[in-house]
Design an enzyme around this catalytic site. Structure first.
Site, PDB file in Angstrom:
ATOM      1  N   HIS A  34       0.842  -1.542   0.052  1.00 35.84           N
ATOM      2  CA  HIS A  34       0.051  -0.224  -0.354  1.00 35.84           C
ATOM      3  C   HIS A  34       0.837   1.458  -0.032  1.00 35.84           C
ATOM      4  O   HIS A  34       2.038   1.132  -0.014  1.00 35.84           O
ATOM      5  CB  HIS A  34      -0.657  -0.014   0.877  1.00 35.84           C
ATOM      6  CG  HIS A  34      -0.373  -0.026   2.642  1.00 35.84           C
ATOM      7  ND1 HIS A  34       0.251   0.811   2.936  1.00 35.84           N
ATOM      8  CD2 HIS A  34      -0.966  -1.103   3.540  1.00 35.84           C
ATOM      9  CE1 HIS A  34       0.969   0.224   3.917  1.00 35.84           C
ATOM     10  NE2 HIS A  34       0.481  -0.447   4.644  1.00 35.84           N
ATOM     11  N   GLY A  36       1.882   3.237   2.685  1.00 36.69           N
ATOM     12  CA  GLY A  36       3.017   3.291   2.904  1.00 36.69           C
ATOM     13  C   GLY A  36       4.243   2.686   2.999  1.00 36.69           C
ATOM     14  O   GLY A  36       5.404   2.549   2.987  1.00 36.69           O
ATOM     15  N   HIS A  37       4.263   1.250   2.272  1.00 39.60           N
ATOM     16  CA  HIS A  37       5.446   0.595   1.654  1.00 39.60           C
ATOM     17  C   HIS A  37       6.016   1.395   0.550  1.00 39.60           C
ATOM     18  O   HIS A  37       7.277   1.186   0.419  1.00 39.60           O
ATOM     19  CB  HIS A  37       4.647  -0.754   1.227  1.00 39.60           C
ATOM     20  CG  HIS A  37       4.196  -1.953   2.070  1.00 39.60           C
ATOM     21  ND1 HIS A  37       2.714  -2.059   1.423  1.00 39.60           N
ATOM     22  CD2 HIS A  37       4.382  -2.729   3.365  1.00 39.60           C
ATOM     23  CE1 HIS A  37       2.830  -2.518   2.842  1.00 39.60           C
ATOM     24  NE2 HIS A  37       4.048  -2.895   4.164  1.00 39.60           N
ATOM     25  N   GLY A 150      10.115   0.843   8.717  1.00 38.68           N
ATOM     26  CA  GLY A 150       7.839   2.528   8.900  1.00 38.68           C
ATOM     27  C   GLY A 150       7.992   2.571   9.978  1.00 38.68           C
ATOM     28  O   GLY A 150       8.706   1.782  10.975  1.00 38.68           O
ATOM     29  N   GLU A 151       8.592   3.539  10.668  1.00 43.68           N
ATOM     30  CA  GLU A 151       7.855   4.142  12.018  1.00 43.68           C
ATOM     31  C   GLU A 151       6.374   3.116  12.684  1.00 43.68           C
ATOM     32  O   GLU A 151       6.176   3.223  14.407  1.00 43.68           O
ATOM     33  CB  GLU A 151       8.096   5.361  12.603  1.00 43.68           C
ATOM     34  CG  GLU A 151       9.557   6.043  12.050  1.00 43.68           C
ATOM     35  CD  GLU A 151       9.515   7.354  12.243  1.00 43.68           C
ATOM     36  OE1 GLU A 151       7.992   8.089  12.483  1.00 43.68           O
ATOM     37  OE2 GLU A 151      10.342   7.990  12.260  1.00 43.68           O
ATOM     38  N   LYS A 152       5.481   3.143  11.703  1.00 47.32           N
ATOM     39  CA  LYS A 152       4.655   2.376  11.467  1.00 47.32           C
ATOM     40  C   LYS A 152       4.662   1.357  13.289  1.00 47.32           C
ATOM     41  O   LYS A 152       3.684   1.040  13.553  1.00 47.32           O
ATOM     42  CB  LYS A 152       3.332   1.729  10.537  1.00 47.32           C
ATOM     43  CG  LYS A 152       2.707   0.803  10.601  1.00 47.32           C
ATOM     44  CD  LYS A 152       1.581   1.680  11.509  1.00 47.32           C
ATOM     45  CE  LYS A 152      -0.009   1.154  11.162  1.00 47.32           C
ATOM     46  NZ  LYS A 152       0.467  -0.866  11.817  1.00 47.32           N
ATOM     47  N   ASP A 153       5.498   0.383  12.691  1.00 48.49           N
ATOM     48  CA  ASP A 153       6.050  -0.623  13.530  1.00 48.49           C
ATOM     49  C   ASP A 153       7.239  -0.059  14.303  1.00 48.49           C
ATOM     50  O   ASP A 153       8.123  -0.029  14.485  1.00 48.49           O
ATOM     51  CB  ASP A 153       6.053  -1.977  12.872  1.00 48.49           C
ATOM     52  CG  ASP A 153       5.215  -1.896  11.796  1.00 48.49           C
ATOM     53  OD1 ASP A 153       4.090  -3.035  12.105  1.00 48.49           O
ATOM     54  OD2 ASP A 153       5.168  -1.741  10.673  1.00 48.49           O
ATOM     55  N   VAL A 179       2.451   6.716   7.252  1.00 49.74           N
ATOM     56  CA  VAL A 179       1.294   7.429   5.602  1.00 49.74           C
ATOM     57  C   VAL A 179       0.101   6.981   6.345  1.00 49.74           C
ATOM     58  O   VAL A 179      -0.111   5.550   6.885  1.00 49.74           O
ATOM     59  CB  VAL A 179       1.880   6.473   4.735  1.00 49.74           C
ATOM     60  CG1 VAL A 179       0.887   6.851   3.068  1.00 49.74           C
ATOM     61  CG2 VAL A 179       3.129   6.243   4.170  1.00 49.74           C
ATOM     62  N   SER A 188      -1.950   0.062   7.037  1.00 52.55           N
ATOM     63  CA  SER A 188      -1.811  -0.938   7.144  1.00 52.55           C
ATOM     64  C   SER A 188      -2.890  -1.851   6.681  1.00 52.55           C
ATOM     65  O   SER A 188      -3.774  -1.376   6.164  1.00 52.55           O
ATOM     66  CB  SER A 188      -2.731  -1.467   8.222  1.00 52.55           C
ATOM     67  OG  SER A 188      -2.364  -2.607   8.791  1.00 52.55           O
TER      68      SER A 188
HETATM   69  P1  AMP Z   1       4.158  -5.247   6.632  1.00 58.39           P
HETATM   70  O1  AMP Z   1       5.025  -5.661   4.902  1.00 58.39           O
HETATM   71  O2  AMP Z   1       3.199  -5.231   7.365  1.00 58.39           O
HETATM   72  O3  AMP Z   1       5.447  -6.940   7.525  1.00 58.39           O
HETATM   73  O4  AMP Z   1       5.559  -4.198   6.610  1.00 58.39           O
HETATM   74  C1  AMP Z   1       6.442  -3.976   5.880  1.00 58.39           C
HETATM   75  C2  AMP Z   1       7.178  -1.964   5.820  1.00 58.39           C
HETATM   76  O5  AMP Z   1       6.388  -1.596   5.811  1.00 58.39           O
HETATM   77  C3  AMP Z   1       7.651  -1.833   7.893  1.00 58.39           C
HETATM   78  O6  AMP Z   1       8.772  -1.445   7.629  1.00 58.39           O
HETATM   79  C4  AMP Z   1       6.693  -1.155   7.552  1.00 58.39           C
HETATM   80  O7  AMP Z   1       6.225  -0.533   9.588  1.00 58.39           O
HETATM   81  C5  AMP Z   1       6.430  -0.370   7.458  1.00 58.39           C
HETATM   82  N1  AMP Z   1       5.334   0.040   7.310  1.00 58.39           N
HETATM   83  C6  AMP Z   1       3.637  -0.330   6.985  1.00 58.39           C
HETATM   84  N2  AMP Z   1       2.886   0.506   6.709  1.00 58.39           N
HETATM   85  C7  AMP Z   1       3.884   1.618   6.993  1.00 58.39           C
HETATM   86  C8  AMP Z   1       2.501   2.967   6.830  1.00 58.39           C
HETATM   87  N3  AMP Z   1       1.246   3.544   6.975  1.00 58.39           N
HETATM   88  N4  AMP Z   1       3.576   4.040   6.163  1.00 58.39           N
HETATM   89  C9  AMP Z   1       4.801   3.371   6.936  1.00 58.39           C
HETATM   90  N5  AMP Z   1       5.270   2.795   6.756  1.00 58.39           N
HETATM   91  C10 AMP Z   1       4.565   1.434   7.362  1.00 58.39           C
END
Ligand code: AMP
Length: 286
Positions: A34, A36-37, A150-153, A179, A188
């Site tokens: 999405h 954010g990624h 991401g700072e999201k996590d 984001v 998310s």
């Molecule tokens: P995931 O695929 O959910 O494991 O996320 C992969 C990377 O994308 C991780 O470093 C997350 O922190 C980051 N991420 C997920 N959602 C967001 C967001 N809304 N904004 C910024 N980074 C994100």
């Protein structure tokens, strides 16, 4: 778009890129990309690296098999996003490639204490060891690189920074801002599971964090006062069932006795049965 399916193929490709003078940027994800990624990918591209997007739904970090089976997967759509973002290559290994013993756990895993112990570490036993193991494998395969998270996590980011430091991995970790949708909800892949009513209630997490930031900026030094301010905001939403809303030290992820410097506000809640997390930085006055 070059697609590596094995660690050996990724290593060879990165060897060629380095020989041609490139630095390496790594963006680890579980796919279902999405905006954010996309922001992570665009930042890595803007920093001028040979950027590798990794896509791997890591079974070690899921505590219940159903959540893992339900995780969205769409490699073709993700490759299209990667291409549009200027990514150089995609690494999408199979589970058998990453964990040859699967479904038995690997004999060697990475166990993290410290920042992995509270909050998500309590709610999801084994989760951060699963994250730590896959991130260590990816960073070991990639070699010297800049890796974007991401700072999201925020707790995951603190855990990853700790792994790199304690295991002397040759990576520089870059944290990227969260984001959000226009109403503040952090993007998310789980948001797709929210009903219309739950989606309408979900921005209360962001509002609670905003309230907490204000209370800290106004000089509250007792973490309990900030907790109560955040809990009041989410508590007003009938569809929201709070799990935690706390002030933490951004490095140790411990609740400080007194707020005396920059902190992170962290929140988790079930919203219409969907578990959401969010966080924000907060600074005391002066
Ligand atoms: P995931 O695929 O959910 O494991 O996320 C992969 C990377 O994308 C991780 O470093 C997350 O922190 C980051 N991420 C997920 N959602 C967001 C967001 N809304 N904004 C910024 N980074 C994100």
């Amino acid at each position: 778009m070059p697609l590596a399916r094995t660690s050996a193929a990724l290593r060879r490709a990165l060897g060629r890129a380095r020989a041609a003078g490139s630095s390496v940027g790594l963006v680890p994800t579980m796919g279902a990309l999405h905006a954010g990624h996309r922001a992570l990918l665009e930042r890595a591209v803007a920093d001028g690296h040979h950027v590798v997007l990794t896509i791997f739904v890591n079974p070690l970090q899921f505590d219940d098999g159903e959540d893992l089976a339900a995780y969205p997967r769409d490699l073709e759509a993700d490759v299209t996003v990667a291409e549009a973002s200027g990514v150089t290559a995609v690494f999408a290994p199979s589970v058998a490639e990453m964990y040859p013993d699967h479904p038995r756990p690997p004999a060697a895993t990475v166990h993290v204490t410290g920042p992995a112990e509270g909050f998500e570490g309590v709610a999801r036993p084994g989760h951060f060891d699963g994250v730590a193991t896959v991130v260590t494998k990816l960073l070991a395969t990639a070699g010297a690189c800049q890796a974007y998270f991401g700072e999201k996590d925020a707790q995951q980011l603190a855990v990853v920074r700790r792994i790199v430091e304690d295991l002397s991995l040759p990576a520089r970790i870059v944290g990227c801002p969260t984001v959000r949708d226009a109403d503040g909800l952090a993007l998310s892949s789980r948001n797709a599971r929210l009903t219309a009513e739950a989606r309408a209630a979900a921005p209360s997490l962001h509002r609670a964090l905003g309230e907490g930031v204000t209370v800290v900026a106004e000089g509250a030094s007792d973490p309990l006062v900030v907790h109560e301010a955040m809990a009041r905001v989410v508590g007003a939403e009938p569809l929201v069932e709070p799990i935690y809303a706390e002030v933490v030290d951004p490095v140790t992820f411990r609740v400080p006795t007194v707020i005396a410097g920059p902190v992170r506000l962290v929140i988790a809640a079930f919203v219409g049965g969907v578990r959401l997390i969010d966080n924000m930085a907060a600074d005391p006055p002066g």
